[in-house]
Write an enzyme that holds these catalytic residues in place. Structure first.
Site, mmCIF file in Angstrom:
data_model
loop_
_atom_site.group_PDB
_atom_site.id
_atom_site.type_symbol
_atom_site.label_atom_id
_atom_site.label_comp_id
_atom_site.label_asym_id
_atom_site.label_seq_id
_atom_site.Cartn_x
_atom_site.Cartn_y
_atom_site.Cartn_z
ATOM 1 N N SER A 105 59.603 46.255 43.334
ATOM 2 C CA SER A 105 60.154 45.433 42.371
ATOM 3 C C SER A 105 61.186 46.265 41.983
ATOM 4 O O SER A 105 61.600 47.247 42.186
ATOM 5 C CB SER A 105 59.041 45.392 41.311
ATOM 6 O OG SER A 105 59.223 46.833 40.508
ATOM 7 N N TYR A 155 62.217 46.832 38.831
ATOM 8 C CA TYR A 155 61.584 48.020 37.832
ATOM 9 C C TYR A 155 61.425 49.380 38.893
ATOM 10 O O TYR A 155 61.975 50.388 38.524
ATOM 11 C CB TYR A 155 60.455 47.839 37.200
ATOM 12 C CG TYR A 155 59.514 48.809 36.993
ATOM 13 C CD1 TYR A 155 59.660 49.799 35.875
ATOM 14 C CD2 TYR A 155 58.472 49.263 37.741
ATOM 15 C CE1 TYR A 155 59.263 50.837 35.479
ATOM 16 C CE2 TYR A 155 57.574 50.548 37.265
ATOM 17 C CZ TYR A 155 58.096 51.416 36.148
ATOM 18 O OH TYR A 155 57.378 52.353 36.239
ATOM 19 N N HIS A 156 60.502 49.304 39.868
ATOM 20 C CA HIS A 156 60.364 50.380 40.944
ATOM 21 C C HIS A 156 61.593 51.154 41.494
ATOM 22 O O HIS A 156 61.908 52.100 41.358
ATOM 23 C CB HIS A 156 59.371 50.058 41.801
ATOM 24 C CG HIS A 156 57.974 49.895 41.157
ATOM 25 N ND1 HIS A 156 57.482 48.725 41.123
ATOM 26 C CD2 HIS A 156 56.909 50.769 40.990
ATOM 27 C CE1 HIS A 156 56.210 49.062 40.767
ATOM 28 N NE2 HIS A 156 55.649 50.099 40.854
ATOM 29 N N THR A 167 57.469 56.825 39.003
ATOM 30 C CA THR A 167 56.332 55.926 39.273
ATOM 31 C C THR A 167 55.819 56.341 40.683
ATOM 32 O O THR A 167 56.780 56.533 41.656
ATOM 33 C CB THR A 167 56.727 54.546 39.110
ATOM 34 O OG1 THR A 167 55.721 53.644 39.573
ATOM 35 C CG2 THR A 167 58.097 54.090 39.763
ATOM 36 N N LYS A 218 63.449 53.290 39.099
ATOM 37 C CA LYS A 218 63.023 54.767 38.991
ATOM 38 C C LYS A 218 63.546 55.401 40.342
ATOM 39 O O LYS A 218 63.539 56.698 40.352
ATOM 40 C CB LYS A 218 61.286 54.707 39.237
ATOM 41 C CG LYS A 218 60.823 53.889 37.667
ATOM 42 C CD LYS A 218 60.720 54.950 36.825
ATOM 43 C CE LYS A 218 60.206 54.391 35.406
ATOM 44 N NZ LYS A 218 59.981 55.107 34.411
HETATM 45 N N1 USQ Z 1 46.756 42.609 39.855
HETATM 46 C C1 USQ Z 1 45.695 41.762 39.909
HETATM 47 N N2 USQ Z 1 45.104 41.016 38.955
HETATM 48 C C2 USQ Z 1 45.839 41.335 37.405
HETATM 49 C C3 USQ Z 1 46.831 42.005 37.364
HETATM 50 C C4 USQ Z 1 47.347 42.848 38.467
HETATM 51 O O1 USQ Z 1 45.070 41.682 40.903
HETATM 52 O O2 USQ Z 1 45.195 40.430 36.663
HETATM 53 C C5 USQ Z 1 47.410 43.397 40.650
HETATM 54 C C6 USQ Z 1 48.723 43.121 41.186
HETATM 55 O O3 USQ Z 1 49.092 42.294 42.209
HETATM 56 C C7 USQ Z 1 49.100 44.777 41.823
HETATM 57 C C8 USQ Z 1 48.085 45.560 40.970
HETATM 58 O O4 USQ Z 1 47.139 44.886 40.724
HETATM 59 O O5 USQ Z 1 48.793 44.580 43.337
HETATM 60 C C9 USQ Z 1 48.739 46.479 40.126
HETATM 61 O O6 USQ Z 1 49.482 45.731 39.237
HETATM 62 P P1 USQ Z 1 49.779 46.452 37.914
HETATM 63 O O7 USQ Z 1 50.161 45.300 36.712
HETATM 64 O O8 USQ Z 1 48.306 47.065 37.184
HETATM 65 O O9 USQ Z 1 50.720 47.590 37.864
HETATM 66 P P2 USQ Z 1 52.231 47.446 38.511
HETATM 67 O O10 USQ Z 1 53.064 46.128 38.296
HETATM 68 O O11 USQ Z 1 52.197 48.156 39.655
HETATM 69 O O12 USQ Z 1 53.014 48.498 37.286
HETATM 70 C C10 USQ Z 1 52.207 49.341 36.412
HETATM 71 C C11 USQ Z 1 53.364 49.550 35.367
HETATM 72 C C12 USQ Z 1 54.386 50.535 35.806
HETATM 73 C C13 USQ Z 1 53.810 51.615 36.435
HETATM 74 C C14 USQ Z 1 53.283 51.346 37.781
HETATM 75 C C15 USQ Z 1 52.583 52.329 38.385
HETATM 76 O O13 USQ Z 1 53.611 48.334 34.804
HETATM 77 O O14 USQ Z 1 54.711 50.790 34.552
HETATM 78 O O15 USQ Z 1 55.145 52.388 36.827
HETATM 79 O O16 USQ Z 1 52.078 50.474 37.325
HETATM 80 S S1 USQ Z 1 52.687 52.063 40.282
HETATM 81 O O17 USQ Z 1 52.536 50.590 40.691
HETATM 82 O O18 USQ Z 1 51.604 52.802 40.793
HETATM 83 O O19 USQ Z 1 53.761 52.579 40.698
#
Ligand code: USQ
Length: 394
Positions: A199, A201-202, A157, A205
């Site tokens: 997190s 989870y992160h 990730t 990784k």
């Molecule tokens: N967010 C909102 N509104 C929502 C949902 C999320 O504003 O309704 C915000 C969250 O607070 C966050 C951002 O959008 O700041 C991204 O959240 P997300 O749920 O789309 O992504 P994340 O939790 O970071 O995790 C997801 C996947 C994970 C992958 C990661 C890539 O679950 O498997 O590794 O994205 S990354 O985050 O780029 O590392």
């Protein structure tokens, strides 16, 4: 050499997809099968079990793995062999699968993949660590023990770098540093970029990265770690071929990622829920582009003895506010800011080096080009013409 996407590029190669029943794993299995690879899926149904446990569900109706594989075959795809084995628990079973199938390429998706899930309770955190770290370590130990020599590709990730503004373009996994020895002499080194995950989870990784570094150095295992951004979209060329092949679509607050949640909220006529300020900036990639990156990485394997290759796998960066504006412009959806349920920096700059995939010929699809089409396609998928819209997907 054949172009990597010619229909026979991977002919004669066996691709083992760990976690091949999931959101990324299933389309990947079909893509490699369509490129003539012999595909083997290992999956213990953990993602479906999580749905049951949390009371959430895919918005698309996903068929059992056996029905999916049968449908792929019935619609002209290749045979896909499946194994129901828990990678974290069943080391002997894993070793047997490796020796029976002797894969040329392994793609490792078999990890708990939700950041919110890993942070919502001690059980979520413990399960994420227990499952992800044991699964990855079992795999590496089995490769070392069996002395097989596949190219291992891991879905990491982009979040391992952390989301505090770094003040630099984030490199592809390694950072050049100059330290000063006791005698004052400058010593140049290249080190793994110091992870700062937001997190549990992160963090798993990030720990995976260290396991990879060790096993590549001590056992010569050939590894590519793909630091992927937030995947969006649903269907791919292959999953769209037949309703029984449809990909899963998560929209809940635990497994639904932000772009897909915004699209569903807009389709349902509900406001787009921006968490907190919305100045969080993230990396994004469409699911078709993910497949392109996977095939590019698989077509250019690393050599034995090479250090772990780390590739940043994103199409673009965007703040959550900018993303919401785009969805709103296309759909007329209202946008609301809600209290952020997550503990995360609420404003960050995020610049990412994407040089390797660019040099391999990857041309990314950006929101501005395909978001409108994706929204229309998802609308048709969830609510075929002539049928009423689902009453609620909340
Ligand atoms: N967010 C909102 N509104 C929502 C949902 C999320 O504003 O309704 C915000 C969250 O607070 C966050 C951002 O959008 O700041 C991204 O959240 P997300 O749920 O789309 O992504 P994340 O939790 O970071 O995790 C997801 C996947 C994970 C992958 C990661 C890539 O679950 O498997 O590794 O994205 S990354 O985050 O780029 O590392």
């Amino acid at each position: 050499m054949n172009s990597f996407n010619s229909p026979s590029f991977f002919a004669g190669q066996t691709v083992l997809v760990l976690g091949g029943d999931g959101f990324c794993g299933w389309p990947a299995a079909l893509r490699f099968s369509s490129l003539a690879a012999r595909v083997v899926i290992l999956d213990n149904g953990a993602r479906r079990e999580t749905d049951r446990r949390l009371g959430v569900t895919s918005l698309t109706r996903i068929h059992s793995l056996q029905e999916r594989v049968d449908a792929w075959r019935a619609t002209g795809g290749g045979a896909i062999q499946t194994y129901d084995i828990d990678l974290a628990e069943n080391y002997a079973g894993l070793r047997r699968v490796l020796l029976e199938t002797r894969p040329d390429i392994i793609i490792h998706f078999a990890e708990q993949r939700s950041a919110p899930y890993s942070m919502m309770s001690p059980e979520g955190a413990r399960h994420s660590v227990d499952n992800n770290i044991r699964a990855t370590h079992n795999l590496l130990a089995a490769l070392a023990e069996t002395r097989l020599d596949p190219h291992l590709m891991h879905l990491g990730t982009i979040g391992v770098y952390g989301y505090a503004t770094a003040g630099l373009k984030l490199p592809e996994g390694y950072l050049k540093v100059t330290a000063h020895g006791a005698d004052g002499r400058a010593v140049d080194k290249e080190i793994l970029y110091p992870g700062r995950p937001d997190s549990v989870y992160h963090m798993t990784k990030m720990l995976d990265q260290h396991l990879f570094e060790f096993y590549a150095r001590y056992h010569g295992i050939r590894i590519t770690d793909l630091h992927q951004g937030i995947v969006w979209g649903t269907q791919t060329a292959e999953t769209g071929r037949d309703p029984r092949l449809v990909n899963r679509f998560d929209h809940d607050a635990i497994y639904g990622t932000v772009t897909n949640r915004f699209i569903v909220q807009a389709l349902e006529g509900r406001p787009l829920t921006i968490y907190g300020s919305g100045s969080q900036t993230r990396g994004f990639i469409h699911i078709e582009d993910m497949l392109t990156c996977l095939t590019l990485a698989a077509a250019t394997p690393t050599a034995r003895g090479e250090r772990v290759r780390i590739l940043n796998q994103i199409a673009e960066t965007s703040s959550i506010n900018a993303l919401a504006r785009k969805v709103s412009r296309l759909t007329g959806a209202e946008v609301v800011h809600v209290d952020n349920p997550r503990c995360e920096p609420e404003g960050n700059e995020f610049e990412v080096d994407r040089g390797t995939f660019h040099d391999l010929g990857f041309v990314a699809h950006r929101f501005d080009e395909i978001l409108g089409t994706e929204i229309a396609q998802l609308g048709d998928l969830l609510c075929p013409r002539g049928e009423g819209r689902r009453s609620s997907v909340a």
